[in-house]
Design an enzyme around this catalytic site. Structure first.
Site, short mmCIF file in Angstrom:
data_model
loop_
_atom_site.label_atom_id
_atom_site.label_comp_id
_atom_site.label_asym_id
_atom_site.label_seq_id
_atom_site.Cartn_x
_atom_site.Cartn_y
_atom_site.Cartn_z
N CYS A 118 4.21 16.33 26.73
CA CYS A 118 5.27 16.59 28.23
C CYS A 118 6.25 15.76 28.04
O CYS A 118 7.09 15.80 29.04
CB CYS A 118 4.23 16.38 29.12
N HIS A 258 8.33 14.23 35.25
CA HIS A 258 7.44 15.30 34.67
C HIS A 258 6.42 15.66 35.86
O HIS A 258 5.91 15.01 36.67
CB HIS A 258 6.60 14.65 33.66
N ASN A 288 2.55 22.56 35.98
CA ASN A 288 3.10 21.85 34.91
C ASN A 288 3.39 22.35 33.82
O ASN A 288 2.81 23.34 33.22
CB ASN A 288 1.81 20.88 34.42
#
Ligand code: UT7
Length: 335
Positions: A118, A258, A288
């Protein structure tokens, strides 16, 4: 290598792509034992986009890349570097970046992928920045693209409610005025790799009937452990990059974190002492998307006209590895 162009390395265009299919929390209630109430209150996520069966990461990334080029007014033939950050490449090799090159017709570019989970977009942006700053490239496409639905275990309620598919891209060029990208700090901790990983399908556990039976080809996460480290590492990285460049948190106009969990973002806002209204947050709509999270949220904020010329921005990310990083930049409009 050509001599570096003096000036600032700037994001001169952004683009994003989200697949058409939207999967709501209500639909997930029919797939696993969960509830809209649990998902929304524990994560902030209400829906996510899911790619079509025949839509791969490079397909989504190429559309985002073309949109970024159009926004920048840059031709594909001007691009001399393409970096794709992804944990869901089209294939183990060749790189997804090479597929993107073919799709957009950027024949003069050299292309490779970066895998930092990520944190991938922050890492890739730093690599692109360094190529431009040292004259290794003049126009770079930096992309975060993911088809996380392809590695999601749709029987595991602890993970399947979290992830979505999509791609975001930025065009980097050097400009004579402004500051552009100011700097990045990044870190990793491989001792905690077991907390977030896809164990199967690589050289450790090559794909076999057994790895499929054991569901090793799906993403596994110890969410509550990851949560604690994510908050700590992102706060530390944000503070470090500010300190390194003699800036204060009050100087930052926009934070693009993020997008893993709204509670993580709220905890970071509180610890850093930044009002939550200065965070660009879209995870309620997209979930996500790993390395695509930051560039998609950036593109949304830019197209909504929220980001003004001269705004100081902070990107901050955390992911499997563990990996983390934070980038400071001054937003630049126009040529
Ligand atoms: O993107 C890379 C980095 N990733 C992250 O940063 C993710 C970080 N972690 C998180 O966001 C959170 O830890 C999660 C959203 C994954 C989980 O939230 P949590 O508050 O940490 O929950 P938990 O894992 O501690 O689980 C609490 C309870 C458990 O039940 P018991 O053992 O208390 O009875 C879980 O089984 O919630 C249960 N649970 C669910 N219940 C309904 C877990 N998933 C679900 C679900 N629906 N989908």
């Amino acid at each position: 290598m050509t001599p570096a162009t003096p000036g600032a390395v700037c994001i001169v265009g952004t683009g994003a792509y989200l697949p058409a299919r939207v999967l709501t929390n209500a639909e997930l209630e029919k797939m696993v034992e969960t509830s809209d109430e649990w998902i929304a209150s524990r994560t902030g996520i209400r829906q996510r986009h899911i790619a079509a069966a025949d839509e791969a990461t490079s397909d989504m990334s190429a559309i985002a890349a073309q949109r970024a080029l159009d926004a920048a007014g840059v031709e594909a033939m001007e691009v001399d570097l393409i970096v794709v950050a992804t944990v869901t490449p089209d294939m183990p090799f060749p790189s997804t970046a090479c597929f993107v090159q073919k799709k957009i017709g950027a024949r003069k570019a050299f292309c490779f992928d970066i895998e930092a989970a990520c944190s991938g977009f922050v890492y890739a942006l730093d690599v692109g920045y360094r190529f431009l700053a040292t004259g290794g490239a003049k126009t770079a496409l930096i992309i975060g693209g993911e088809k996380l639905s392809s590695v999601t275990d749709w029987q595991d309620r602890t993970t399947c409610v979290l992830f979505g598919d999509g791609a975001g891209a930025v065009v980097l060029q050097t400009r004579k005025t402004g500051r552009g990208i100011i700097g990045t700090v990044a870190g990793s901790d491989g001792t905690l790799a077991n907390l977030l990983q896809i164990p199967g399908g690589g050289s450790r556990h090559p794909s076999s009937a057994e790895t499929i039976d054991k569901r090793l080809h799906f993403l596994k996460m110890q969410g509550n452990e990851v949560f604690k480290h994510a908050v700590r590492c992102m706060c530390d990285a944000a503070q470090q990059v500010l300190d390194r460049h003699g800036l204060k948190v009050e100087d930052v106009k926009w934070v693009i974190p993020h997008q893993a969990n709204l509670r993580i973002i709220q905890a970071i806002a509180q610890r850093l002492g930044v009002g939550i209204e200065r965070f660009c947050v879209n995870l309620d709509q997209v979930g996500n998307m790993s390395s695509a999270s930051i560039p998609v949220a950036l593109d949304e904020a830019v197209r909504a006209g929220r980001i003004q010329h001269g705004d100081l921005m902070l990107f901050v990310a955390f992911g499997g590895g563990f990996t983390w990083g934070a980038t400071l930049l001054e937003w630049h409009h126009g040529k």
